[in-house]
Design a protein around this motif. Sequence first.
Motif, short mmCIF file in Angstrom:
data_model
loop_
_atom_site.label_atom_id
_atom_site.label_comp_id
_atom_site.label_asym_id
_atom_site.label_seq_id
_atom_site.Cartn_x
_atom_site.Cartn_y
_atom_site.Cartn_z
N LEU A 547 0.86 -1.19 0.00
CA LEU A 547 0.00 0.00 0.00
C LEU A 547 0.89 1.24 0.00
N ASP A 548 1.49 1.47 -1.15
CA ASP A 548 2.54 2.48 -1.25
C ASP A 548 2.45 3.16 -2.61
N ASP A 549 1.99 4.40 -2.58
CA ASP A 549 1.98 5.19 -3.81
C ASP A 549 3.42 5.24 -4.33
N ALA A 550 3.61 4.79 -5.52
CA ALA A 550 4.97 4.51 -5.99
C ALA A 550 5.63 5.66 -6.74
N ALA A 559 0.28 3.46 -14.55
CA ALA A 559 1.59 2.93 -14.16
C ALA A 559 1.76 2.87 -12.64
N ASP A 560 0.85 3.51 -11.92
CA ASP A 560 0.94 3.52 -10.46
C ASP A 560 -0.40 3.08 -9.88
N PRO A 561 -0.69 1.80 -9.96
CA PRO A 561 -2.03 1.34 -9.52
C PRO A 561 -2.29 1.56 -8.04
N MET A 562 -1.22 1.69 -7.23
CA MET A 562 -1.42 1.95 -5.80
C MET A 562 -1.49 3.45 -5.53
N ASN A 563 -1.87 4.21 -6.52
CA ASN A 563 -1.99 5.65 -6.36
C ASN A 563 -2.85 6.00 -5.14
N GLY A 564 -2.34 6.93 -4.33
CA GLY A 564 -3.09 7.39 -3.16
C GLY A 564 -2.88 6.56 -1.91
N MET A 565 -2.15 5.46 -2.02
CA MET A 565 -1.88 4.61 -0.86
C MET A 565 -0.60 5.10 -0.18
N THR A 574 2.96 -3.82 4.64
CA THR A 574 1.51 -3.71 4.45
C THR A 574 1.13 -3.83 2.98
N ARG A 575 0.12 -4.67 2.74
CA ARG A 575 -0.31 -4.92 1.37
C ARG A 575 -1.83 -4.94 1.30
#
Lengths: 717, 215
Positions: A547-550, A559-565, A574-575
């Motif tokens: 859970l990490d905005d990359a 390209a950043d599917p965890m956007n906002g995490m 944490t995932r």
Amino acid sequence: MLVRLRCVAALAVAAVIGTASPAYAGGAGCDADIDGSGVVDFPDLLTLLASWGPCPGCPADLDGNGDVDFVDLLSLLAAWDTVCADDFVAMDVVGELLDEYPHFQMVKAFNEVTPILIAIDPHAHPSIVGAAANAYVVASKTAAEWDGDPSLTDVRGAPQVVGFGGPDIQDATVALSGSLSGNGGTEFGIAYDLVVDMDMNGELGPGDFIDGYDADGFRVVRKFTAGGPLTVTTVTYSGGSFLAQRTYYPTDIASMGQLPLVIMSHGNGHQYTWYDYLGEYLASYGFIFMSHQNNTVPGIETASTTTLTNTDYLLGNLGTIAGGVLAGHVQTDRIAWLGHSRGGEGVARAYDRLFDGTYTPSNFTIDDIKLVSSIAPTDFLGTNSANPHGVEYHLLYGSADGDVSGAASCRICQSFSLLERATGFRASTYVQGADHNDFNCCGFNDFTGPASTQIGRPEAQSVAKTAYLALLRHRWDGVDAAMDYITRQYEDIRPTGVQPDTIVDHEYKDSASSIVIDDFQSQTSTSVSSSGGAVAGDVSNRIENRLDDANSSFSWTTADPMNGMTRGRSSDSTRGTVFDWNSDRFLQFSILPAIADWSDRTTLSFRACQGTRHPNTTAVQEDLTFTVTLVDGSGTSSSINIGAYGGGLEEPYQRVGDGSGVGWGNEFEVIRIRLADFLVNGSGLDLSDIEAVRFEFGPSFGSSVGRIGMDDIEVTN
Amino acid sequence: MRLAQRTILGTLAVAAIAGAAAVAAPPAVPATPAPIDRVVAAQPFVLDDAFRFEWREEKPDARAGYLIVIKVNPDLVYPRQTLEPVLYVGNQVAQRVNVGYRSGHVVAIVPAPLDENGVVQLDLAKTPIWFGTPELPERINAHAIEVELSVARAAGITPRPAAEVRAALAATAGRTTAFRDAHRLVQSAAELIRVYSPEEQDLVEGLLVPLVTPE
């Protein structure tokens, strides 16, 4: 002959049952409850007819003469519809109506003047349909007290005659009459038990229903944004360099027992004298609160040191501080550390130092620190040091924080990383429109967000005060009703006095007794859950990851599917999963047989959030909903839309910056659904044999489009 | 919120947001290295009891130095939870006692050694004073200070004029003051804050609270 006799009997029966209404009896006539169902009814009659004739020892031979005959039939008919419970039924009864299935929500907390309803599901208890009963609201008693004295005394002065309709639960609800006080002094409201006295004998007995036998039935809670009833004394003093403290305690403490201790460690550029609002508030409810000078400018290590040394100083000098009035009145093994910003990280680091054994206090131990809470903490030290470990941990955060902003581009501003590292009980309170210094009296206004969303300092502090009181009463005193205020959707219940348009999101995770279905940690495959079951579905763009905005920006990009995490860095574990939909879609978690029996659990829990700035999120600016379906081993299913309880997944705070677009960090919210709700109205679901949890999305199941993150799918209590 | 009207309100809000500036965002961190504006006051001190100086990684014991009052660009000292520019005095990190954002005046403790005659060994007229790269002081060691000092010199930061320093010393009579310990030293600093940064009255009062066990 036998057939003819049965026909005659059936005709006789028809005349009896046509006008019958349930009668409640603890024992008389209950021999006729041949199948032991609790009611003398058709199955019993059929059993009797099937046994007609010589039948020594048969249960249907009610008079024991060796024959099942007319005498037995008449006995059965005389007892027709008698409820033959061996005991009362302890279950949830009190709650509120919902607009859709499950139609009724059993709850534990009500604000004063909120309508209170009772409901009994006719499908589970068919005998209640058409029955008259007395509903008693009784001052809460323990199980032992009920066992010792089952008499019923209604706090309203007299019981309320009630009747239940049918065929469904929404037809079997009754509004309680009268008003109930929620002014419990320092207590969290007033606790009541609710008894439906079916035989109307004025005692809790067989066939009756009770909500509150072995715990509070429910609580009515007064406006607790206001302070408590105790007069508070404040003393300010110093023990030397970085040992200045301000302590708040009930003025009449000499007549009181031991009180729990809450310690506040301020943030950088803040003063220890800036938390009067919280100190006076908690002391007025019976806490001792100490706010101390905190050495935050050099950094987090020094801040943590002053948390430790000030705690030590207070506990080591109770005989002299305030003239010694605190001596003997501090519950030294029940301490909460609260910290703000750098101080918020400092309290986590202080606990970490105790955990690591690198600091040895003189007057307390790590076991005395029962709870740590950070207000908008920084994360300078990262995974290994800014770490609450297994202590109960809470996070309070304002979405308009212009300092510890939570931005993807500011790693040390990502407060929620600390929450993710907590391995024990953890909870969070996310307040939209609050800024960093709204949680003290006097820091600079750093509000950063749309001007129309600014809730202001008094409102933010109302949320903070009530969140802390509810949290402490729930975790330390076991008050179930207090839990409602930190788990139910804020749209559903909020403390009286908090404005109706203030938006607050809760996270809550207590895995101590949980069956974990998928925490997305130990199993990285998207097709297998962490509990080993298959995961299947047709939602779009699903991945699991940290859970990490990359990419250091909240701009949406594929390209950043965890956007906002903003909840972890590369060293964190944490995932969760993210995915989206534009039409009806599903995601299903199969349950392995080893964990299929949920009959001793009460709640399905998971957390989820909308994905900030994703086109599907920005397309519909409102709470997002979807449907949760449980499927048992026989294929029976039951579905509940999460929006049934009010709210849904909150749209991200509409803040700009940190890239293009509108929307700030993803706001996880806990969704907790009572397993019993899936059984309402005779769903037939078998909770002892759950085969799958299916999440269904799209226009047939809730929001038409969406992009969400999801994590921590558990069955818990 | 499940209110349907929020969809409409939300849409309207979003439409307005593009032009809706943040209301009160903190000022941007100024570029560093950044000089101070002026030395306003300076007072040498010695302590009976040394204290652990927490403002650098080595955490040395300190028992002498200078209390200084400097005039600065307020944005350099806006209180932030994130990294702040670090105040350096020569080869030492200075301990900022107050915030100084509103007044622009910062009161700081600068540890310095004593010579064999008990004189504080720090010549402020020959020592640059500046704000360096934002960092947590507790993570700064001697090597980092050296780097910051060379960067500052390369940026043209020089010691304050001798006349300014003389005037600053004169403002406190220039005599070395002895205190029992760091607590008394900070209380003395509080009196300077009261004079030069009166907006921070709550800080002053917080620093001057009585000891639990009176002397």
